[in-house]
Write a protein that holds these residues in place. Structure first.
Motif, PDB file in Angstrom:
ATOM      1  N   HIS A 154       0.834  -1.206   0.000  1.00  8.60           N
ATOM      2  CA  HIS A 154       0.000   0.000   0.000  1.00  8.60           C
ATOM      3  C   HIS A 154       0.869   1.256   0.000  1.00  8.60           C
ATOM      4  O   HIS A 154       1.929   1.285   0.633  1.00  8.60           O
ATOM      5  CB  HIS A 154      -0.893   0.036   1.247  1.00  8.60           C
ATOM      6  CG  HIS A 154      -2.152  -0.746   1.122  1.00  8.60           C
ATOM      7  ND1 HIS A 154      -3.325  -0.208   0.646  1.00  8.60           N
ATOM      8  CD2 HIS A 154      -2.425  -2.042   1.398  1.00  8.60           C
ATOM      9  CE1 HIS A 154      -4.268  -1.133   0.647  1.00  8.60           C
ATOM     10  NE2 HIS A 154      -3.744  -2.263   1.094  1.00  8.60           N
ATOM     11  N   ASP A 155       0.376   2.295  -0.656  1.00 12.47           N
ATOM     12  CA  ASP A 155       0.888   3.672  -0.593  1.00 12.47           C
ATOM     13  C   ASP A 155       2.164   3.864  -1.412  1.00 12.47           C
ATOM     14  O   ASP A 155       3.185   3.206  -1.173  1.00 12.47           O
ATOM     15  CB  ASP A 155       1.128   4.129   0.847  1.00 12.47           C
ATOM     16  CG  ASP A 155      -0.147   4.086   1.668  1.00 12.47           C
ATOM     17  OD1 ASP A 155      -1.201   4.438   1.125  1.00 12.47           O
ATOM     18  OD2 ASP A 155      -0.088   3.689   2.854  1.00 12.47           O
ATOM     19  N   LEU A 156       2.077   4.803  -2.341  1.00 11.75           N
ATOM     20  CA  LEU A 156       3.175   5.036  -3.278  1.00 11.75           C
ATOM     21  C   LEU A 156       4.103   6.114  -2.737  1.00 11.75           C
ATOM     22  O   LEU A 156       4.187   7.214  -3.264  1.00 11.75           O
ATOM     23  CB  LEU A 156       2.609   5.419  -4.645  1.00 11.75           C
ATOM     24  CG  LEU A 156       3.550   5.219  -5.826  1.00 11.75           C
ATOM     25  CD1 LEU A 156       3.990   3.770  -5.933  1.00 11.75           C
ATOM     26  CD2 LEU A 156       2.892   5.658  -7.107  1.00 11.75           C
ATOM     27  N   ASP A 157       4.799   5.801  -1.663  1.00 15.60           N
ATOM     28  CA  ASP A 157       5.800   6.721  -1.127  1.00 15.60           C
ATOM     29  C   ASP A 157       7.135   6.443  -1.813  1.00 15.60           C
ATOM     30  O   ASP A 157       7.227   5.646  -2.755  1.00 15.60           O
ATOM     31  CB  ASP A 157       5.887   6.581   0.395  1.00 15.60           C
ATOM     32  CG  ASP A 157       6.217   5.155   0.823  1.00 15.60           C
ATOM     33  OD1 ASP A 157       6.694   4.360  -0.024  1.00 15.60           O
ATOM     34  OD2 ASP A 157       6.007   4.824   1.998  1.00 15.60           O
ATOM     35  N   GLY A 158       8.180   7.098  -1.329  1.00 14.80           N
ATOM     36  CA  GLY A 158       9.483   6.944  -1.969  1.00 14.80           C
ATOM     37  C   GLY A 158      10.005   5.524  -1.916  1.00 14.80           C
ATOM     38  O   GLY A 158      10.547   4.997  -2.902  1.00 14.80           O
ATOM     39  N   LEU A 218       9.010  -0.812  -6.397  1.00 16.70           N
ATOM     40  CA  LEU A 218       8.173  -1.146  -7.547  1.00 16.70           C
ATOM     41  C   LEU A 218       8.965  -1.050  -8.846  1.00 16.70           C
ATOM     42  O   LEU A 218       8.901  -1.952  -9.699  1.00 16.70           O
ATOM     43  CB  LEU A 218       6.969  -0.203  -7.583  1.00 16.70           C
ATOM     44  CG  LEU A 218       5.866  -0.495  -8.591  1.00 16.70           C
ATOM     45  CD1 LEU A 218       5.197  -1.825  -8.290  1.00 16.70           C
ATOM     46  CD2 LEU A 218       4.822   0.627  -8.558  1.00 16.70           C
ATOM     47  N   ARG A 219       9.729   0.003  -8.988  1.00 17.48           N
ATOM     48  CA  ARG A 219      10.501   0.182 -10.227  1.00 17.48           C
ATOM     49  C   ARG A 219      11.626  -0.849 -10.349  1.00 17.48           C
ATOM     50  O   ARG A 219      12.064  -1.168 -11.447  1.00 17.48           O
ATOM     51  CB  ARG A 219      11.045   1.600 -10.305  1.00 17.48           C
ATOM     52  CG  ARG A 219       9.924   2.649 -10.373  1.00 17.48           C
ATOM     53  CD  ARG A 219      10.471   4.051 -10.603  1.00 17.48           C
ATOM     54  NE  ARG A 219      11.005   4.179 -11.939  1.00 17.48           N
ATOM     55  CZ  ARG A 219      10.273   4.396 -13.028  1.00 17.48           C
ATOM     56  NH1 ARG A 219       8.966   4.505 -12.943  1.00 17.48           N
ATOM     57  NH2 ARG A 219      10.846   4.504 -14.205  1.00 17.48           N
ATOM     58  N   ALA A 238       2.775  -4.823  -7.281  1.00 19.97           N
ATOM     59  CA  ALA A 238       1.796  -3.747  -7.437  1.00 19.97           C
ATOM     60  C   ALA A 238       1.676  -3.006  -6.118  1.00 19.97           C
ATOM     61  O   ALA A 238       1.886  -3.571  -5.038  1.00 19.97           O
ATOM     62  CB  ALA A 238       0.434  -4.304  -7.848  1.00 19.97           C
ATOM     63  N   VAL A 239       1.344  -1.727  -6.235  1.00 21.54           N
ATOM     64  CA  VAL A 239       1.066  -0.892  -5.057  1.00 21.54           C
ATOM     65  C   VAL A 239      -0.365  -0.398  -5.164  1.00 21.54           C
ATOM     66  O   VAL A 239      -0.793   0.094  -6.219  1.00 21.54           O
ATOM     67  CB  VAL A 239       2.041   0.299  -4.970  1.00 21.54           C
ATOM     68  CG1 VAL A 239       1.599   1.268  -3.879  1.00 21.54           C
ATOM     69  CG2 VAL A 239       3.460  -0.190  -4.694  1.00 21.54           C
ATOM     70  N   ILE A 250      -1.117   0.465  -9.036  1.00 17.04           N
ATOM     71  CA  ILE A 250       0.102   0.968  -9.682  1.00 17.04           C
ATOM     72  C   ILE A 250       1.068  -0.195  -9.889  1.00 17.04           C
ATOM     73  O   ILE A 250       1.371  -0.935  -8.950  1.00 17.04           O
ATOM     74  CB  ILE A 250       0.776   2.063  -8.824  1.00 17.04           C
ATOM     75  CG1 ILE A 250      -0.239   3.130  -8.398  1.00 17.04           C
ATOM     76  CG2 ILE A 250       1.926   2.696  -9.594  1.00 17.04           C
ATOM     77  CD1 ILE A 250      -0.862   3.898  -9.533  1.00 17.04           C
ATOM     78  N   THR A 251       1.524  -0.355 -11.117  1.00 16.92           N
ATOM     79  CA  THR A 251       2.484  -1.405 -11.459  1.00 16.92           C
ATOM     80  C   THR A 251       3.782  -0.735 -11.922  1.00 16.92           C
ATOM     81  O   THR A 251       3.838   0.493 -12.061  1.00 16.92           O
ATOM     82  CB  THR A 251       1.931  -2.291 -12.595  1.00 16.92           C
ATOM     83  OG1 THR A 251       1.959  -1.535 -13.822  1.00 16.92           O
ATOM     84  CG2 THR A 251       0.509  -2.749 -12.295  1.00 16.92           C
ATOM     85  N   PRO A 252       4.819  -1.510 -12.194  1.00 14.50           N
ATOM     86  CA  PRO A 252       6.037  -0.869 -12.716  1.00 14.50           C
ATOM     87  C   PRO A 252       5.806  -0.110 -14.014  1.00 14.50           C
ATOM     88  O   PRO A 252       6.582   0.792 -14.357  1.00 14.50           O
ATOM     89  CB  PRO A 252       6.981  -2.065 -12.938  1.00 14.50           C
ATOM     90  CG  PRO A 252       6.528  -3.088 -11.937  1.00 14.50           C
ATOM     91  CD  PRO A 252       5.042  -2.943 -11.887  1.00 14.50           C
TER      92      PRO A 252
END
Length: 342
Positions: A276-280, A286-287, A293-294, A331-333
């Motif tokens: 969860h959560d697209l932080d730094g 992910l990259r 997935a996020v 969110i995926t890569p």
């Protein structure tokens, strides 16, 4: 022609003299039809823009009370501060009370202190009786954020539909694993946060319904320490070689990196990892394809809606206050941003 506006306001809006507007409003002779229509249009414009007129020059003091690890508290602060300029012509001033301690008494003390001198309170805290009772003593409108307190007198909840998010995580894991065998590790944080409970409930229900049946293991980050998470996972993996998927449903600093490192230290691969959560931290994982997935939601949108709800409760924005949780973003890569976003 009935209206709530001063002649001077109408004249400025229509680009006419005050004397001409006065003649139109009082139905005097010698005024062209086109001029009458211009005055009518100006009044209609002012009526549509009345909300801005009410907001102009108004200052609202909002208290933001967050019990969370510092990383997530900082994300909430940054998201709200980024939204404040867009809330003009109203001026929103925020006082932040960011609590890393798990103490319920600390949250209660803050709520009792801010209640009488605030235009509104935005609260992220555990759903426990003492906090619900303190929320009930607030004189200001309350908005719960990220995790709900449904028994409190909150005017709305802003944040993710947590049960749907958990179900989404289960759906993704089942699709990735397919018919292959494999057990699932669930990593969660400390405390009695309803949001995490709802995520886990949605996850378990969807996983059970989707089949095939999979055994679940849980590691709890009770101390908010990444090394403790890693140790718990190493202990689990040492006696179990069937874990193939991971669902991390919390936001502890370094926790997801600790999960990845624990698997790597034991040379144990996994096939899917949903967080969860697209932080730094999660963006980088992910990259690097260490997360599959996020599940993300836009904190800025949530906090903007919280401010709007408070202004609605204060009677300066029209419309009833509604609860409409945020939809989950997968969110995926392939659609990850190049940098962290809030």
């Amino acid at each position: 022609m009935k209206h709530p506006f001063r002649i001077r306001e109408i004249a400025a809006q229509a680009g006419l003299s005050e004397a001409t507007v006065d003649r139109v409003l009082h139905g005097r002779a010698g005024v062209r039809d086109s001029t009458i229509r211009e005055v009518q249009a100006a009044i209609a414009d002012l009526d549509r823009q009345r909300t801005q007129v009410r907001l102009a020059g108004r200052t609202f003091m909002i208290d933001v009370v967050v019990q969370a690890p510092p990383r997530f508290s900082a994300a909430i602060r940054a998201a709200l501060e980024a939204e404040l300029p867009g809330l003009r012509p109203a001026v929103i001033r925020a006082r932040f009370h960011l609590l890393d301690s798990p103490s319920t008494a600390d949250v209660v003390a803050v709520l009792d202190r801010v209640g009488a001198r605030s235009h509104g309170v935005i609260l992220k805290a555990p759903d426990v009786p003492d906090i619900v009772a303190a929320a009930g003593r607030l004189a200001a409108p309350l908005v719960t954020c990220v995790t709900d307190l449904p028994a409190s007198p909150r005017i709305t909840y802003v944040g993710l539909d947590n049960r749907a998010a958990g179900a989404t995580a289960a759906y993704l894991i089942q699709r990735w694993l397919g018919d292959r065998s494999g057990e699932v590790l669930v990593v969660r944080g400390r405390g009695s946060f309803r949001g995490e409970d709802e995520r886990e409930a949605g996850f378990r229900a969807e996983l059970a319904a989707a089949g095939p049946a999979r055994r679940l293991h849980e590691v709890v980050d009770a101390e908010d320490r990444a090394d403790a998470v890693a140790a718990g996972i190493r202990d689990l993996l040492a006696g179990n070689r069937a874990v193939r998927a991971i669902y991390s449903l919390y936001a502890g600093a370094g926790g997801n990196t600790a999960v990845v490192d624990a698997f790597a230290e034991l040379s144990r691969p996994y096939e899917v990892f949903v967080a969860h959560d697209l932080d730094g931290e999660n963006t980088a994982l992910l990259r690097e394809r260490k997360l599959s997935a996020v599940l993300h939601h836009d904190l800025r949108t949530d906090l903007r809606r919280a401010c709007h709800a408070i202004m609605q409760a204060q009677g300066v924005l029209p419309g009833p206050v509604r609860t409409n949780p945020s939809a989950v973003q997968v969110i995926t890569p392939h659609n990850a941003p190049p940098v962290e976003f809030g």
